[in-house]
Design an enzyme around this catalytic site. Structure first.
Site, short mmCIF file in Angstrom:
data_model
loop_
_atom_site.label_atom_id
_atom_site.label_comp_id
_atom_site.label_asym_id
_atom_site.label_seq_id
_atom_site.Cartn_x
_atom_site.Cartn_y
_atom_site.Cartn_z
N ARG A 82 10.26 -24.48 -2.06
CA ARG A 82 9.50 -23.39 -2.66
C ARG A 82 10.22 -22.95 -3.94
NH1 ARG A 82 7.34 -18.75 1.10
NH2 ARG A 82 5.57 -18.93 -0.32
N GLN A 123 -0.10 -12.03 5.34
CA GLN A 123 1.22 -11.58 5.81
C GLN A 123 1.21 -10.09 6.15
OE1 GLN A 123 0.71 -13.52 3.14
NE2 GLN A 123 2.37 -14.97 2.81
N ASN A 167 6.37 -11.25 -6.93
CA ASN A 167 6.20 -10.98 -5.50
C ASN A 167 4.85 -11.54 -5.10
OD1 ASN A 167 7.27 -9.73 -3.05
ND2 ASN A 167 5.54 -8.33 -3.22
N LYS A 168 4.53 -11.40 -3.84
CA LYS A 168 3.29 -11.97 -3.30
C LYS A 168 2.10 -11.67 -4.20
CE LYS A 168 2.86 -14.06 -0.59
NZ LYS A 168 2.80 -15.53 -0.89
N ASP A 200 10.43 -11.48 -4.85
CA ASP A 200 10.93 -12.85 -4.68
C ASP A 200 11.90 -13.26 -5.77
OD1 ASP A 200 8.30 -12.81 -3.06
OD2 ASP A 200 9.41 -14.58 -2.38
N ARG A 256 9.73 -17.36 6.26
CA ARG A 256 9.24 -17.00 4.92
C ARG A 256 9.84 -15.65 4.54
NH1 ARG A 256 7.20 -12.89 6.17
NH2 ARG A 256 6.84 -12.34 4.01
N GLY A 257 9.61 -15.27 3.26
CA GLY A 257 10.23 -14.07 2.73
C GLY A 257 11.49 -14.51 1.98
N ALA A 258 11.68 -13.95 0.78
CA ALA A 258 12.73 -14.46 -0.10
C ALA A 258 14.13 -14.46 0.53
CB ALA A 258 12.71 -13.67 -1.42
O1 MRU Z 1 4.91 -16.45 0.65
P1 MRU Z 1 5.83 -15.49 1.35
O2 MRU Z 1 5.25 -14.91 2.59
O3 MRU Z 1 7.22 -16.05 1.56
O4 MRU Z 1 5.99 -14.29 0.31
C1 MRU Z 1 6.90 -13.28 0.59
C2 MRU Z 1 6.82 -12.12 -0.30
O5 MRU Z 1 6.16 -12.14 -1.31
C3 MRU Z 1 7.69 -10.97 0.05
O6 MRU Z 1 7.10 -9.78 -0.36
C4 MRU Z 1 9.03 -11.15 -0.66
O7 MRU Z 1 9.61 -12.36 -0.29
C5 MRU Z 1 9.95 -10.06 -0.40
S1 MRU Z 1 10.60 -10.19 1.25
C6 MRU Z 1 11.77 -9.05 1.43
#
Ligand code: MRU
Length: 355
Positions: A93, A200, A251-252, A241, A53-55
């Site tokens: 996603r 997270q 973002n999250k 993201d 996970r994470g963009a």
């Molecule tokens: O749902 P997730 O855990 O994939 O969400 C991730 C985030 O929102 C991060 O903050 C974002 O991807 C930036 S990661 C460098």
């Protein structure tokens, strides 16, 4: 696969090249476990279940997946199989632009070589996946440096979600300045939002920062306002993201709330991201698709017994959009960008080719 300073090698090709090896992030912080993924269905499941996970990380992962999967396509159905697998990965996603962008980059490379022997196309896909991965490592390093230049020794920052090595490569984005500060012996502390509903922050950011020796304190998301009111936080650091052309930043879920509180208390908000997360084709945050996940994440997940009445309706959006007006600066691999973002993002990144 663990390196110094809390940095984990979250994605790699397996030693025999037949699988993509990832840290299963759903098992952290209890267990640092690696899994090898060979089949499309298990790759898709890994993205959907947030094992990876994470963009930036899901973009890098998808690139390696395309390479591994392409190695098994017969010549006669190569492009048909490639297109089906790329479509399946992209569909996992919707919010982070990196997933579609890097998958499309791989697809375009292969299609551009139509007519070449399959082993040559697969070889080129492997080199492209490596290039995507190495670009992210370099971008994260540069972002960490630029982000640290905005902080002062003795500062405490607030983080939301996880934008560290697990979500990217090596330094991460939102956590990069903290990891770099720790390496250099600069005293920067952190309050870590636990980040409901999937935690997270609690599970991953706290784990990464503690491993790196960063002084961090875990709080529930709804404690951020008091922390800022009491002057405990000098900056909010978050990843992204997808950033729209006007600087709106998805973002999250909860990031925009933290930014609104920060504006009230005069705390600067820094969004740290690589250019692979900027989507100039997306005019504003209202055009960014927001993933909505299963309500069980709110009703029952993490609890020994469900904490809400069975069957209660839930709304579980995974992301929100922080209005560009609330963002003090955007930190990229090309340096710190200030408003007006619609002008300045385009100036810096507008000429780059994007798939
Ligand atoms: O749902 P997730 O855990 O994939 O969400 C991730 C985030 O929102 C991060 O903050 C974002 O991807 C930036 S990661 C460098």
């Amino acid at each position: 696969m663990t390196e110094g300073g809390g940095k984990v090698k979250n994605i790699a090709l397996s030693p025999d090249g037949s699988a993509v090896r990832i840290v299963d992030q759903t098992r952290l912080p209890g267990e640092l476990a690696y899994i090898d993924l060979r089949e499309r269905d298990e790759m898709v499941e890994a993205i959907a279940a947030l094992r990876v996970r994470g963009a930036p990380a899901i973009g890098i992962f998808a690139a390696w997946c395309v390479y591994v999967l392409a190695g098994s396509y017969p010549a006669e159905s190569f492009f048909e199989r490639l297109d089906a697998d790329c479509d399946a990965l992209i569909k996992c996603r919707p919010t982070a632009v990196n997933l579609a962008r890097q998958t499309e980059r791989m697809r375009a490379l292969a299609h551009g070589m139509a007519g070449a022997p399959v082993h040559e196309i697969v070889g080129a896909l492997g080199r492209e996946a490596r290039a995507i991965h190495e670009e992210d490592i370099a971008m994260c390093r540069a972002i960490a440096q630029a982000g640290l230049s905005l902080l002062h020794p003795g500062d405490t920052v607030l983080t939301h979600c996880n934008a560290g090595p697990l979500a990217t490569s090596e330094y991460g984005t939102g956590l990069g300045p903290l990891l770099l500060a720790a390496e250099r012996g600069v005293d920067i502390k952190a309050y870590v939002d636990e980040t409901r509903p999937l935690l997270q922050g609690a599970r991953l950011t706290a784990w990464e920062l503690m491993n790196a020796g960063v002084d961090c304190t875990l709080i529930c998301d709804n404690m951020a306002a008091l922390a800022m009111a009491q002057g405990r936080v000098q900056a909010v650091l978050a990843g992204c993201d997808r950033m729209a052309a006007n600087g709106d930043a998805a973002n999250k879920i909860g990031t925009s709330g933290a930014a609104i509180i920060a504006r009230h208390y005069g705390v600067p908000v820094y969004i740290l991201l690589p250019s692979s997360t900027i989507d100039l084709a997306c005019p504003t945050g209202a055009d960014i698709p927001i993933e909505v996940r299963d309500g069980e994440e709110i009703r029952s997940m993490w609890y020994e017994k469900p904490m809400a009445p069975a069957g209660v309706k839930c709304w579980d959006p995974a992301f929100d959009v922080t209005d560009h007006d609330l963002i003090t600066a955007v930190v990229t691999e090309k340096g710190v960008v200030y408003p007006p973002y619609d002008v300045n993002l385009k100036k810096l990144f507008g000429t780059e080719e994007r798939t």
